[in-house]
Motif scaffolding. Structure first.
Motif, PDB file in Angstrom:
ATOM      1  N   GLN A 149     -13.676  -7.035  -9.374  1.00 46.20           N
ATOM      2  CA  GLN A 149     -12.343  -7.459  -9.803  1.00 46.20           C
ATOM      3  C   GLN A 149     -12.527  -8.583 -10.821  1.00 46.20           C
ATOM      4  OE1 GLN A 149     -12.380  -4.873  -7.210  1.00 46.20           O
ATOM      5  NE2 GLN A 149     -12.923  -6.783  -6.202  1.00 46.20           N
TER       6      GLN A 149
ATOM      7  N   HIS B 192      -3.327  -7.999  -8.576  1.00 48.55           N
ATOM      8  CA  HIS B 192      -3.904  -6.759  -8.077  1.00 48.55           C
ATOM      9  C   HIS B 192      -3.828  -6.748  -6.551  1.00 48.55           C
ATOM     10  CE1 HIS B 192      -7.660  -3.925  -7.778  1.00 48.55           C
ATOM     11  NE2 HIS B 192      -6.537  -3.262  -7.645  1.00 48.55           N
TER      12      HIS B 192
ATOM     13  N   HIS C 247      -8.825  -0.385   0.042  1.00 47.71           N
ATOM     14  CA  HIS C 247      -9.987   0.517  -0.026  1.00 47.71           C
ATOM     15  C   HIS C 247     -10.261   1.002   1.382  1.00 47.71           C
ATOM     16  CE1 HIS C 247     -12.029  -1.410  -3.831  1.00 47.71           C
ATOM     17  NE2 HIS C 247     -10.801  -0.984  -4.071  1.00 47.71           N
TER      18      HIS C 247
ATOM     19  N   TYR D 104      -0.965  -4.503 -10.725  1.00 41.84           N
ATOM     20  CA  TYR D 104      -1.508  -3.212 -10.321  1.00 41.84           C
ATOM     21  C   TYR D 104      -1.621  -3.134  -8.807  1.00 41.84           C
ATOM     22  CZ  TYR D 104      -4.756   0.810 -10.492  1.00 41.84           C
ATOM     23  OH  TYR D 104      -5.354   2.037 -10.355  1.00 41.84           O
TER      24      TYR D 104
ATOM     25  N   SER E 239      -4.716  -4.153  -3.502  1.00 42.40           N
ATOM     26  CA  SER E 239      -5.465  -2.909  -3.382  1.00 42.40           C
ATOM     27  C   SER E 239      -5.941  -2.674  -1.962  1.00 42.40           C
ATOM     28  CB  SER E 239      -6.686  -2.982  -4.318  1.00 42.40           C
ATOM     29  OG  SER E 239      -7.376  -1.758  -4.304  1.00 42.40           O
TER      30      SER E 239
ATOM     31  N   SER F   9       0.839  -1.198   0.000  1.00 46.47           N
ATOM     32  CA  SER F   9       0.000   0.000   0.000  1.00 46.47           C
ATOM     33  C   SER F   9       0.881   1.259   0.000  1.00 46.47           C
ATOM     34  CB  SER F   9      -0.910  -0.035   1.232  1.00 46.47           C
ATOM     35  OG  SER F   9      -1.773   1.069   1.250  1.00 46.47           O
TER      36      SER F   9
ATOM     37  N   HIS G 270     -12.688  -3.371 -12.628  1.00 45.48           N
ATOM     38  CA  HIS G 270     -11.304  -3.722 -12.973  1.00 45.48           C
ATOM     39  C   HIS G 270     -11.288  -4.843 -14.003  1.00 45.48           C
ATOM     40  CE1 HIS G 270     -11.176  -2.105  -8.805  1.00 45.48           C
ATOM     41  NE2 HIS G 270     -10.067  -1.530  -9.207  1.00 45.48           N
TER      42      HIS G 270
ATOM     43  N   ASP H 119      -2.851  -0.311  -5.858  1.00 45.71           N
ATOM     44  CA  ASP H 119      -3.470   1.009  -5.716  1.00 45.71           C
ATOM     45  C   ASP H 119      -4.107   1.185  -4.346  1.00 45.71           C
ATOM     46  OD1 ASP H 119      -5.665  -0.693  -6.035  1.00 45.71           O
ATOM     47  OD2 ASP H 119      -6.823   0.776  -7.184  1.00 45.71           O
ATOM     48  N   ASN H 120      -4.430   2.438  -4.073  1.00 45.66           N
ATOM     49  CA  ASN H 120      -5.189   2.783  -2.872  1.00 45.66           C
ATOM     50  C   ASN H 120      -6.407   3.583  -3.300  1.00 45.66           C
ATOM     51  OD1 ASN H 120      -3.304   1.810  -0.724  1.00 45.66           O
ATOM     52  ND2 ASN H 120      -1.944   3.294  -1.717  1.00 45.66           N
TER      53      ASN H 120
ATOM     54  N   TYR I 144       0.919   1.714 -10.644  1.00 45.88           N
ATOM     55  CA  TYR I 144       0.466   2.138  -9.327  1.00 45.88           C
ATOM     56  C   TYR I 144      -0.614   3.199  -9.496  1.00 45.88           C
ATOM     57  CZ  TYR I 144       4.726  -0.278  -8.011  1.00 45.88           C
ATOM     58  OH  TYR I 144       5.692  -1.229  -7.855  1.00 45.88           O
TER      59      TYR I 144
ATOM     60  N   LEU J 283      -7.215  -7.784  -1.726  1.00 49.71           N
ATOM     61  CA  LEU J 283      -7.962  -6.550  -1.536  1.00 49.71           C
ATOM     62  C   LEU J 283      -8.214  -6.361  -0.049  1.00 49.71           C
ATOM     63  CD1 LEU J 283      -9.645  -4.157  -2.616  1.00 49.71           C
ATOM     64  CD2 LEU J 283     -11.505  -5.758  -3.034  1.00 49.71           C
TER      65      LEU J 283
END
Lengths: 248, 377
Positions: free
Chosen positions: B174, B182, B186, B154, B184, B87, B148, B156-157, B129, B210
């Motif tokens: 997803q 991925h 959230h 990938y 991620s 993250s 997605h 991401d935040n 990113y 996730l």
């Protein structure tokens, strides 16, 4: 005209032999009652015929109109014309009654019923069994009372119209009103055409509403006595004690 | 709970914008022990060079503003501080961020759809990113879809800052191509009396990890986190929930359900909830259920609830993983329904209640047909 022939059927659960040579012949337009004490193997007979994976047939044959039922999968047996009304109908979470019944009718008839026709059949069937129409949207058997589950079994019986119906203690746990409604359903089914009924019961109570042509007494995993309706009266008066002793 | 279980408060104690503040995971750490690090393509150890092969496109409701901003925008990182190495790596590495704002008291007239599309064939080389900020100002209401697709590595935040009395409903899908990776985070930060509904659907990708989290800045916050995943042979789909009740009288409910089939299908569900000493009147419940459709699939499920106050309105958790119930299948087959169809009905039934919660009809239809397609495999 259909016939279910059970020949020298032996069935085990694990290593334990439960059925020890059962012979029975059930034809259309006949109602057979199998009566016996708890633990005599009555339900094992029902589940073994239907093909429940817990029960192993170790020898013998079961033929429906000459076809080997034991060689068929559970769903093939049902599509061949066998129906088992269960003593403990299974709750299937997330599958609505109407979705379940439509899938079953589609499978058994080999084609999807016309929606309007199906809706009508379902409504009439539910009315006749005093089932609240809201049940169609409920999850199958989930949260149903014992009596509601049994009525739902008979609703399936009437919709699927099998050649031979095995009713496993359909009367157990029913109050007098529910027993009458369920019995009326069975009698409608009997009158609807060429169908045979194998009624498995512990008590003679239901036989006042659904008159059997033949009564078989079950003890120790086999039929120990056979007769007409009068045999039920004898059991009512004397109980199973003499049979239990004899088979022990 | 095993001996290795740490209090939730300890697990989530670290947070920083700088990846260097987090040691490179070895796989022995509590928060990394379920994740196959070798399949992260270098996201965790700083070796994944940025390549920028993910496109973010927003189809916004007319009342909603969308901006693409640089790293120095003050709204970035306002609601969330990274809490693990990947993250923080994503936070340190993104070039442009997307800021979506639902203005005060506005009720968005239709869902805002964010398409996050990987351009790579499967994983490809290097990583991308990303950063998305969603701000729902006081009393506003909006529905957001994060969709997605494609192939990428990938990380991401996504920050959801939900103002006083505002409501945000998010569907995050997803639906990556095979081979995609991925990771991620959230995070939803709920203001006074804010409402947050998250619906996560994870279907595609080689590895998806996730981590949805929720915190509250004032009383009255209400969060529902729902998830559905379908794991196929060889896939690793991991969901790490973290709900931090730090103020009084907030509510949270977590319900995640997954089906798994095939060799090496692996799901991980972590449900961490803390009710801190000051969070009196908290009402929380979390549930995870997994349905193992074949041999060779594995579901790890770890609910973890730490309660530091005696004054809760409700707190509980449940976790169960099991095979398809033979009795359900027998009952349906005994009515003539063939095995495959019986299985389909039971799996649909397993997901039915969850699916009803997806309010965006197109998405619900898509998830339904995706589940159908998985079952037909």
């Amino acid at each position: 005209m259909s016939t279910l022939e059970i020949r020298d059927l032996h069935v085990a659960v694990g290593d334990k032999e439960i059925l020890r040579g059962v012979n029975l012949n059930i034809s259309s337009n006949e109602t057979h009652a199998i009566m016996g004490p708890n633990g005599s193997g009555k339900s094992t007979l029902a589940y073994a015929i239907a093909g429940h994976p817990k029960y192993t047939v170790t020898s013998g044959t079961v033929l429906l109109d000459g076809e080997d039922l034991l060689a068929m999968s559970v769903d093939e047996r049902a599509r061949a014309g066998l129906f088992l009304a269960m003593q403990y109908p299974v709750e299937v979470p997330g599958v609505s009654v109407s979705n379940f019944l439509r899938s079953a009718v589609t499978a058994v008839r080999g084609e999807a019923p016309k929606l309007r026709e199906f809706a009508k059949d379902l409504k009439n069937g539910m009315d006749a069994l005093s089932i609240d129409p809201a049940f169609a949207q409920r999850n199958t058997n989930e949260g149903f009372s014992g009596g509601e589950k049994k009525r739902h079994e008979i609703l399936q019986l009437e919709l699927l119209k099998p050649k031979i119906a095995v009713l496993d203690e359909t009367d157990s746990g029913l109050d007098v009103d529910a027993l009458r409604v369920v019995s009326e359903g069975i009698n409608r089914f009997r009158a609807s055409g060429d169908t045979g009924v194998l009624l498995i019961t512990h008590y003679t109570r239901i036989l006042r509403y659904v008159k059997p042509d033949f009564v078989h007494v079950f003890a120790g995993g086999r039929v120990v006595e056979e007769g007409g309706p009068e045999l039920a009266d004898k059991l009512e008066a004397e109980g199973y004690e003499s049979y239990v002793k004899a088979s022990a | 709970m095993g001996l290795e279980t740490m209090p939730v408060s300890k697990l989530h104690a670290e947070s920083s914008y700088d990846p260097a503040d987090f040691p490179v995971p070895t796989g022995r750490e509590e928060e990394w022990r379920f994740t196959p690090l070798s399949r992260l393509k270098g996201l965790h150890d700083g070796t994944a060079a940025p390549v920028g092969n993910v496109v973010v496109e927003v189809d916004a409701a007319p009342e909603v503003t969308v901006e693409t901003v640089g790293r120095d925008d003050a709204r970035i990182g306002a609601a969330y501080v990274p809490s693990d190495r990947v993250s923080a790596q994503a936070y340190a590495s993104f070039e442009k961020a997307t800021v979506i704002t639902v203005p005060r008291e506005v009720v968005a007239s239709r869902p805002t759809v964010v398409n996050v599309r990987g351009l790579g064939e499967g994983a490809g080389h290097g990583a991308t990113y990303g950063h998305i900020v969603v701000r729902v100002e006081p009393m506003a209401q909006a529905v957001l879809v994060l969709d997605h697709t494609g192939g990428a590595v990938y990380a991401d935040n996504v920050e959801f800052a939900i103002g006083e009395g505002a409501t945000l409903k998010v569907v995050s899908l997803q639906d990556w191509a095979d081979g995609a990776v991925h990771v991620s985070h959230h995070h939803a930060q709920l203001g006074k009396d804010a409402t947050f509904r998250s619906f996560v659907v994870t279907l595609g990708g080689d590895l998806v990890r996730l981590s949805p989290s929720v915190s509250y800045t004032a009383p009255g916050g209400d969060a529902d986190l729902t998830g559905l995943y379908f794991v196929d042979a060889g896939q690793h789909l991991e969901h790490r929930l973290w709900v931090d009740h730090g103020v009084p009288n907030c509510r949270s409910n977590v319900t995640y359900k997954g089906a798994l089939q095939g060799d090496g299908a692996h799901s991980v569900w972590i449900g961490d909830v803390i009710i801190r000493a000051e969070a009196e009147g908290t009402d929380t419940y979390e549930l995870n259920r997994n349905l193992l459709l074949t041999d060779g699939a594995r579901a790890d499920s770890v609910p973890n609830l730490e309660i530091l106050t005696g004054e809760v309105a409700g707190a509980g958790h449940a976790s169960a993983s099991g095979r398809l119930d033979d009795e359900h299948i027998f009952y349906l087959q005994a009515r003539g329904i063939p095995y495959d169809e019986a299985r389909r009905l039971v799996v649909h039934g397993f997901f039915a209640q969850l699916l009803e919660k997806i309010e965006v009809e197109e998405i619900r239809e898509r998830v339904l047909s995706a589940v159908e397609a998985e079952l037909a495999r």
